[in-house]
Design a protein around this motif. Structure first.
Motif, PDB file in Angstrom:
ATOM      1  N   GLU A 175       0.831  -1.216   0.000  1.00  0.00           N
ATOM      2  CA  GLU A 175       0.000   0.000   0.000  1.00  0.00           C
ATOM      3  C   GLU A 175       0.859   1.257   0.000  1.00  0.00           C
ATOM      4  OE1 GLU A 175      -2.547  -0.584   3.352  1.00  0.00           O
ATOM      5  OE2 GLU A 175      -4.090  -1.638   2.179  1.00  0.00           O
ATOM      6  N   ALA A 176       2.016   1.202   0.666  1.00  0.00           N
ATOM      7  CA  ALA A 176       2.918   2.356   0.676  1.00  0.00           C
ATOM      8  C   ALA A 176       3.454   2.631  -0.729  1.00  0.00           C
ATOM      9  CB  ALA A 176       4.071   2.097   1.644  1.00  0.00           C
ATOM     10  N   LEU A 177       3.785   1.573  -1.469  1.00  0.00           N
ATOM     11  CA  LEU A 177       4.271   1.768  -2.836  1.00  0.00           C
ATOM     12  C   LEU A 177       3.158   2.270  -3.748  1.00  0.00           C
ATOM     13  CD1 LEU A 177       6.717   0.162  -1.704  1.00  0.00           C
ATOM     14  CD2 LEU A 177       6.873  -0.938  -3.952  1.00  0.00           C
ATOM     15  N   ILE A 178       1.967   1.742  -3.558  1.00  0.00           N
ATOM     16  CA  ILE A 178       0.830   2.195  -4.374  1.00  0.00           C
ATOM     17  C   ILE A 178       0.534   3.666  -4.089  1.00  0.00           C
ATOM     18  CG2 ILE A 178      -1.644   1.870  -4.781  1.00  0.00           C
ATOM     19  CD1 ILE A 178      -1.138  -1.130  -4.038  1.00  0.00           C
ATOM     20  N   LYS A 179       0.625   4.039  -2.841  1.00  0.00           N
ATOM     21  CA  LYS A 179       0.398   5.435  -2.447  1.00  0.00           C
ATOM     22  C   LYS A 179       1.376   6.373  -3.142  1.00  0.00           C
ATOM     23  CE  LYS A 179       0.399   8.383   1.692  1.00  0.00           C
ATOM     24  NZ  LYS A 179       0.607   8.395   3.178  1.00  0.00           N
ATOM     25  N   HIS A 180       2.573   5.872  -3.397  1.00  0.00           N
ATOM     26  CA  HIS A 180       3.600   6.697  -4.035  1.00  0.00           C
ATOM     27  C   HIS A 180       3.688   6.453  -5.537  1.00  0.00           C
ATOM     28  CE1 HIS A 180       4.742   7.415   0.140  1.00  0.00           C
ATOM     29  NE2 HIS A 180       5.386   8.475  -0.302  1.00  0.00           N
ATOM     30  N   GLU A 182       2.855   3.546  -7.631  1.00  0.00           N
ATOM     31  CA  GLU A 182       2.946   2.269  -8.347  1.00  0.00           C
ATOM     32  C   GLU A 182       1.550   1.758  -8.707  1.00  0.00           C
ATOM     33  OE1 GLU A 182       5.726   1.045  -9.438  1.00  0.00           O
ATOM     34  OE2 GLU A 182       6.852   2.605  -8.400  1.00  0.00           O
ATOM     35  N   LYS A 183       1.418   1.243  -9.919  1.00  0.00           N
ATOM     36  CA  LYS A 183       0.152   0.666 -10.373  1.00  0.00           C
ATOM     37  C   LYS A 183       0.011  -0.734  -9.801  1.00  0.00           C
ATOM     38  CE  LYS A 183      -0.413  -1.492 -14.301  1.00  0.00           C
ATOM     39  NZ  LYS A 183      -0.498  -1.875 -15.734  1.00  0.00           N
TER      40      LYS A 183
END
Length: 573
Positions: A175-180, A182-183
């Motif tokens: 979720e942290a990567l998606i928030k920044h 990432e698809k």
């Protein structure tokens, strides 16, 4: 005495077990012999999800024990090249990731070999026939995984699933990567692998599925299995293969075909020992040339990668606390043996990661120097430049951490590698191990991709604010993210995930490197086919377990059709 069978399959690995199952269950009931160098695997570390990485280290009896030559781009390090020995082959030892790759891989494959049966439209149907996909677990985290039942099989023998529960750090890290930015990819096996997602695996609630547990339970009477029987010799009638001889002098004859399923190392070795390969090489070793086939043992490709690992505080995850607790581990093992539940079913039950493009790669001189057709393929939306994986094993293994600490490990991979290696003979003695030249990072494109992939992976994961707040120290990684430090790290840390392929490559008849045609027949040799990842004309953008199953499935489809084994009027052979 020589027994006679319709088909002889040499190698009871990932593709071989599937092929033996398909042929022996055809309505014509052909007689099939499956010959495997190893045993029927039994014992510890082979089933539980938490032992995903254990067999490689703890079951050397199930490994062929290969080692590469010193690699000039890796500070002259030799690479241990693990290959599964026993019924199931490398599906016994692999990391159980079950990914198809990109639709673009199979469309390019079809174009390279001139046969649409390898294109994505048809490959997808073959994948569906292989798998028994469990969709239930994905309902627990639908924002991270939502595989489409219409795109996956339910009637195959290879159990594929996502785990019903995830370790504590997986969801917040993703979720942290998606928030920044990432698809998220809700179905990594849709034909479009791009984005980050949860990786399906060849596990189920019962544990690891191997090709043997999937395909060799209760074999029919027309399937004979020889274990402990390395095949050293092919029997010829002129240039036609009519049988095999094992290391112990046991013989069998084939009335129809012999199919080699030894994998990317052993299949070229068998061919070369039996006079099928580059004539000059064979003559130097005193081997009579049956067929001068220049490509045998050449064009070996592989995915290369590096581990990246950091110490984090135990608020991020408690994986290390579990793995370093001897009493807790024993209790978990007892619970697993009792009902296949508990912590051994949780820890390492899921890998997640991404297949991504590197920003601006089209402007690199290393990319522009490639063949135009290859450039076009690499530029397609569904063709990744690199892969990264999260939630991996601690690296270096056995590193001691203080109380209150744990670890987070990722891997950065090169996709579509351009470096090439080879498999050659050390001598004409079948007991000698082959010479494995991997050629890692010898192509400048691969060096550039790995350098940038390491930088991108470290930045995306370890420099993400939600992870960085737990960061304590670097356990494995470059000293900093400068080109110089990353390249020095690469020389010390680059290794393999054992995806060797392409050493008996499929190609058109006029392709000088081609060894087999698109129906898997060895050029210039009757009665002989190859059905394993040694035939791959490109390295698929996945983990090659699924590709090995696909080749076995395609071989079955082609042989069953060619010999009319499943036609309504097929007579028993």
């Amino acid at each position: 005495m020589s027994a006679t069978f319709d088909f002889i399959i040499v190698g009871g690995g990932t593709a071989g077990c599937l092929l033996a199952h398909r042929l022996s269950h055809a309505s014509a009931q052909p007689s099939v012999l499956l010959v495997e160098a190893g045993s029927k695997p039994e014992g510890e570390y082979l089933r539980a999800q938490s032992h995903r990485y254990s067999p490689v280290a703890l079951r050397p009896d199930l490994d062929h024990g290969f080692t590469s030559t010193p690699q000039k781009e890796l500070n002259q390090r030799s690479i241990v090249y693990t290959r599964g020995k026993g019924l199931g082959g490398s599906s016994i030892l692999n990391f159980a990731v079950y990914l198809y790759g990109s639709a673009e891989d199979y469309d390019r494959w079809a174009g390279l070999v001139g046969d649409d049966s390898w294109a994505w439209e048809h490959a997808r149907q073959s994948f569906q026939a292989i798998e028994n996909y469990d969709f239930e677990a994905a309902s627990q985290f639908p924002h991270l995984a939502n595989p489409d039942p219409k795109l996956h099989g339910k009637n195959g023998s290879v159990k594929v699933c996502l785990p019903p529960a995830l370790e504590d750090d997986i969801v917040p890290t993703m979720e942290a990567l998606i928030k920044h930015g990432e698809k998220v990819n809700l179905d990594m096996n849709s034909g479009d692998p791009m984005g980050i997602g949860l990786f399906p695996s060849s596990y189920s609630k019962d544990g690891r599925t191997t090709s043997a547990t999937a395909h060799l339970v209760d074999p029919p009477s027309n399937l004979t299995i020889w274990t402990g029987s390395p095949v050293h010799r092919l029997t010829f009638d002129g240039t036609k293969v009519v049988g095999i001889e094992t290391a112990h002098g046991r013989n069998a004859s084939s009335s129809k075909e012999v199919v080699l399923c030894g994998g990317a190392i052993d299949t070229p070795k068998i061919l070369l020992l039996n006079g099928i390969g580059p004539a000059a090489e064979l003559e130097r070793l005193g081997i009579d040339v049956v067929k001068d086939l220049a490509g045998v043992g050449k064009a070996l490709h592989d995915h290369v990668m590096t581990f990246l690992c950091a110490e984090v505080d135990s608020k991020h995850n408690n994986r290390y606390a579990f793995e370093s607790n001897e009493k807790g581990m024993k209790e978990a093992e007892e619970l697993w043996k009792r009902n296949q539940t508990g912590d051994l079913a949780l820890y390492h039950s899921c890998l997640w990661g991404g297949f991504l493009k590197l920003p601006g790669f089209e402007n690199w001189p290393e990319y522009k120097a490639l063949d135009q057709g290859l450039q076009d393929f690499l530029a397609r939306e569904r063709t990744p430049t690199y892969e990264f994986i999260g939630n991996c094993l601690q690296w270096p293994p056995g590193t001691k951490l203080p109380e209150g600490s744990s670890y987070i490990t990722t891997i950065a991979f090169v996709m579509n590698p351009q470096s090439q290696g080879s498999v050659t003979l050390a001598s004409q003695n079948p007991d000698d191990k082959p010479i494995i030249e991997l050629g890692y990072l010898e192509h400048p494109y691969d060096r550039r991709v790995l350098r940038e992939a390491i930088r991108e992976t470290w930045t995306k994961v370890y420099d993400n604010p939600e992870v960085k707040k737990h960061f304590k120290s670097r356990l494995c990684g470059p000293e900093d993210l400068s080109d110089e430090k990353i390249e020095a790290f690469m020389k010390d840390a680059t290794t393999t995930v054992w995806h060797a392929n392409g050493s008996v490559v499929m190609g058109k008849k006029d392709d000088p490197r081609g060894c087999v045609d698109s129906d898997l027949r060895v050029y210039g040799v009757e009665g002989l086919r190859v059905a394993d990842v040694s035939v791959c004309p490109l390295t698929t953008n996945n983990h090659t377990q699924a590709t090995a199953y696909l080749v076995g499935q395609k071989a079955a489809e082609k042989l069953i059709t060619e010999y009319g084994l499943d036609s309504g009027s097929a007579a028993k052979l």
